[in-house]
Design a protein around this motif. Structure first.
Motif, PDB file in Angstrom:
ATOM      1  N   MET A 101       4.933 -22.080 -17.444  1.00 18.10           N
ATOM      2  CA  MET A 101       5.797 -21.149 -16.399  1.00 18.10           C
ATOM      3  C   MET A 101       6.908 -22.027 -15.932  1.00 18.10           C
ATOM      4  SD  MET A 101       5.109 -18.092 -15.445  1.00 18.10           S
ATOM      5  CE  MET A 101       3.739 -17.433 -14.736  1.00 18.10           C
ATOM      6  N   GLN A 155       5.739 -25.261 -14.479  1.00 21.66           N
ATOM      7  CA  GLN A 155       4.267 -25.555 -14.039  1.00 21.66           C
ATOM      8  C   GLN A 155       3.514 -25.202 -15.196  1.00 21.66           C
ATOM      9  OE1 GLN A 155       2.317 -22.680 -11.113  1.00 21.66           O
ATOM     10  NE2 GLN A 155       1.119 -24.525 -10.468  1.00 21.66           N
ATOM     11  N   GLY A 213      16.389 -25.498   4.333  1.00 25.42           N
ATOM     12  CA  GLY A 213      15.576 -24.646   4.522  1.00 25.42           C
ATOM     13  C   GLY A 213      14.438 -24.217   3.430  1.00 25.42           C
ATOM     14  N   GLU A 214      13.623 -23.178   3.547  1.00 22.97           N
ATOM     15  CA  GLU A 214      12.630 -22.964   2.716  1.00 22.97           C
ATOM     16  C   GLU A 214      13.332 -22.514   1.298  1.00 22.97           C
ATOM     17  OE1 GLU A 214      11.817 -19.163   5.159  1.00 22.97           O
ATOM     18  OE2 GLU A 214      10.859 -18.654   3.180  1.00 22.97           O
ATOM     19  N   LEU A 215      12.616 -22.725   0.357  1.00 22.96           N
ATOM     20  CA  LEU A 215      13.008 -22.153  -0.974  1.00 22.96           C
ATOM     21  C   LEU A 215      12.292 -20.601  -1.260  1.00 22.96           C
ATOM     22  CD1 LEU A 215      14.000 -24.884  -1.784  1.00 22.96           C
ATOM     23  CD2 LEU A 215      12.651 -24.525  -3.847  1.00 22.96           C
ATOM     24  N   VAL A 274       3.605 -28.188 -10.088  1.00 20.19           N
ATOM     25  CA  VAL A 274       4.954 -27.433 -10.157  1.00 20.19           C
ATOM     26  C   VAL A 274       5.904 -28.743 -10.131  1.00 20.19           C
ATOM     27  CG1 VAL A 274       6.589 -26.076  -8.764  1.00 20.19           C
ATOM     28  CG2 VAL A 274       4.115 -25.506  -8.728  1.00 20.19           C
ATOM     29  N   PHE A 294       9.878 -21.449 -13.197  1.00 23.73           N
ATOM     30  CA  PHE A 294      10.313 -20.723 -11.792  1.00 23.73           C
ATOM     31  C   PHE A 294      11.434 -21.044 -11.468  1.00 23.73           C
ATOM     32  CE2 PHE A 294       6.080 -19.086 -10.725  1.00 23.73           C
ATOM     33  CZ  PHE A 294       5.213 -20.081 -10.905  1.00 23.73           C
ATOM     34  N   PHE A 312       9.702 -30.297 -10.545  1.00 30.81           N
ATOM     35  CA  PHE A 312      11.199 -30.158 -10.475  1.00 30.81           C
ATOM     36  C   PHE A 312      11.809 -30.271 -11.767  1.00 30.81           C
ATOM     37  CE2 PHE A 312      15.184 -30.314  -8.412  1.00 30.81           C
ATOM     38  CZ  PHE A 312      15.897 -31.352  -9.068  1.00 30.81           C
ATOM     39  N   ARG A 333      18.011 -21.231  -2.168  1.00 25.21           N
ATOM     40  CA  ARG A 333      17.683 -21.340  -0.827  1.00 25.21           C
ATOM     41  C   ARG A 333      19.216 -21.438   0.036  1.00 25.21           C
ATOM     42  NH1 ARG A 333      15.128 -27.179   0.873  1.00 25.21           N
ATOM     43  NH2 ARG A 333      16.334 -28.466  -0.355  1.00 25.21           N
ATOM     44  N   PHE A 372      11.205 -18.426  -4.152  1.00 31.91           N
ATOM     45  CA  PHE A 372      10.729 -18.524  -5.612  1.00 31.91           C
ATOM     46  C   PHE A 372      10.738 -16.912  -6.275  1.00 31.91           C
ATOM     47  CE2 PHE A 372       9.692 -22.725  -6.883  1.00 31.91           C
ATOM     48  CZ  PHE A 372       9.502 -23.279  -5.370  1.00 31.91           C
ATOM     49  N   GLY A 373      10.951 -16.889  -7.730  1.00 37.71           N
ATOM     50  CA  GLY A 373      10.886 -15.794  -8.275  1.00 37.71           C
ATOM     51  C   GLY A 373       9.245 -15.996  -8.739  1.00 37.71           C
ATOM     52  N   GLU A 374       9.077 -14.749  -9.414  1.00 39.78           N
ATOM     53  CA  GLU A 374       7.810 -14.782  -9.942  1.00 39.78           C
ATOM     54  C   GLU A 374       7.335 -15.488 -11.231  1.00 39.78           C
ATOM     55  OE1 GLU A 374       5.951 -12.697  -6.891  1.00 39.78           O
ATOM     56  OE2 GLU A 374       4.990 -12.957  -8.652  1.00 39.78           O
ATOM     57  N   TYR A 391      12.140 -24.956 -11.737  1.00 40.15           N
ATOM     58  CA  TYR A 391      10.835 -25.713 -11.724  1.00 40.15           C
ATOM     59  C   TYR A 391       9.986 -25.252 -12.833  1.00 40.15           C
ATOM     60  CZ  TYR A 391      11.667 -27.509  -6.764  1.00 40.15           C
ATOM     61  OH  TYR A 391      12.157 -28.184  -5.816  1.00 40.15           O
ATOM     62  N   TYR A 413      17.526 -23.570  -8.029  1.00 39.18           N
ATOM     63  CA  TYR A 413      16.573 -24.714  -8.691  1.00 39.18           C
ATOM     64  C   TYR A 413      15.699 -23.951  -9.836  1.00 39.18           C
ATOM     65  CZ  TYR A 413      17.391 -26.442  -4.032  1.00 39.18           C
ATOM     66  OH  TYR A 413      17.813 -27.060  -2.864  1.00 39.18           O
TER      67      TYR A 413
END
Lengths: 109, 116
Positions: B89, B37, B103-105, B43, B91, B45, B95, B107-109, B35, B33
């Motif tokens: 930003m 921000q 499940g959970e995502l 945030v 991101f 999509f 997953r 994320f990178g920094e 995203y 994915y």
């Protein structure tokens, strides 16, 4: 349509108090997730609650889900200064997570 | 602990220039994915990617944007001709599962893009 709208937008409490953040959404979901974001950093997953669950705990976190009201809440108990961050709920509809506006939580020492 | 890595951490570019943001997802993850921000905002999509093709994209992801997984490890976001409003930003996330039991995502920094 907007999904995962949190309230309040900002919350400031004293260390040791409990913090409650709410999230409302509009369509059916597979699950709802809560994430935390420290300023300028990436999002970190906190907890996932499935659509057939009503409550879930993880350490000092407690999440509830009411699918009839399309709402969820995140409770952080015994808050610490390090809990200062933005908290986002996200609704999961298979192909993507949709995030709300977030709650900026400030814990005052 | 495995993590999603993104490069560059910050890029400054002139309006109209092409930008490529790079991501290395977690190795056994199958869903990817992007995203974005904008400062102080939610945030948003952009796009999801699975099995070497786009699964879903948002209205933001117009024909100026493209994604690619060129070598089985990197996952890139290209903006062909940047606009001032692309400053944000970005991101990357990945997953392991999606569909009926997502499940959970992770994320990178993030990559901060500044368009001048």
């Amino acid at each position: 349509s907007q999904q995962g709208e949190e309230d309040p937008q900002a919350l400031s409490i004293q260390e040791g108090e409990n913090a409650t953040m709410n999230c409302s959404y509009k369509t059916s979901i597979n699950n709802l997730q809560w994430y935390r974001q420290n300023s300028g950093r990436g999002l970190v997953h906190l907890i996932l609650i499935r659509s057939n669950e009503r409550e879930k705990h993880s350490g000092r976190l407690r999440v509830t889900l009411d699918t009839s009201k399309k709402s969820s809440s995140l409770l952080i108990t015994a808050s610490r200064a390090a809990d200062t961050a933005s908290y986002f709920c996200a609704t999961d509809r298979a192909q993507k997570l949709v995030f709300g506006q977030g709650t900026r939580l400030t814990i005052n020492p | 602990e495995p993590e999603v890595t993104q490069t560059p951490s910050h890029q400054v570019t002139q309006m109209g220039q092409e930008v490529i943001l790079r991501c290395v997802p977690i190795s056994n993850h199958l869903y990817f994915y992007w995203y974005r921000q904008i400062l102080g905002q939610k945030v948003e999509f952009l796009v999801s990617f699975y099995n070497n093709e786009i699964s879903e994209k948002s209205e933001i992801f117009d024909d100026q944007f493209s994604v690619e997984r060129p070598d089985g490890s990197n996952f890139t976001l290209k903006i062909r001709s940047t606009k001032l409003e692309d400053s944000a930003m970005y991101f990357c996330a990945s997953r392991e599962t999606s569909g009926s039991s997502p499940g959970e995502l992770f994320f990178g920094e993030g990559s901060r893009l500044t368009v001048l």
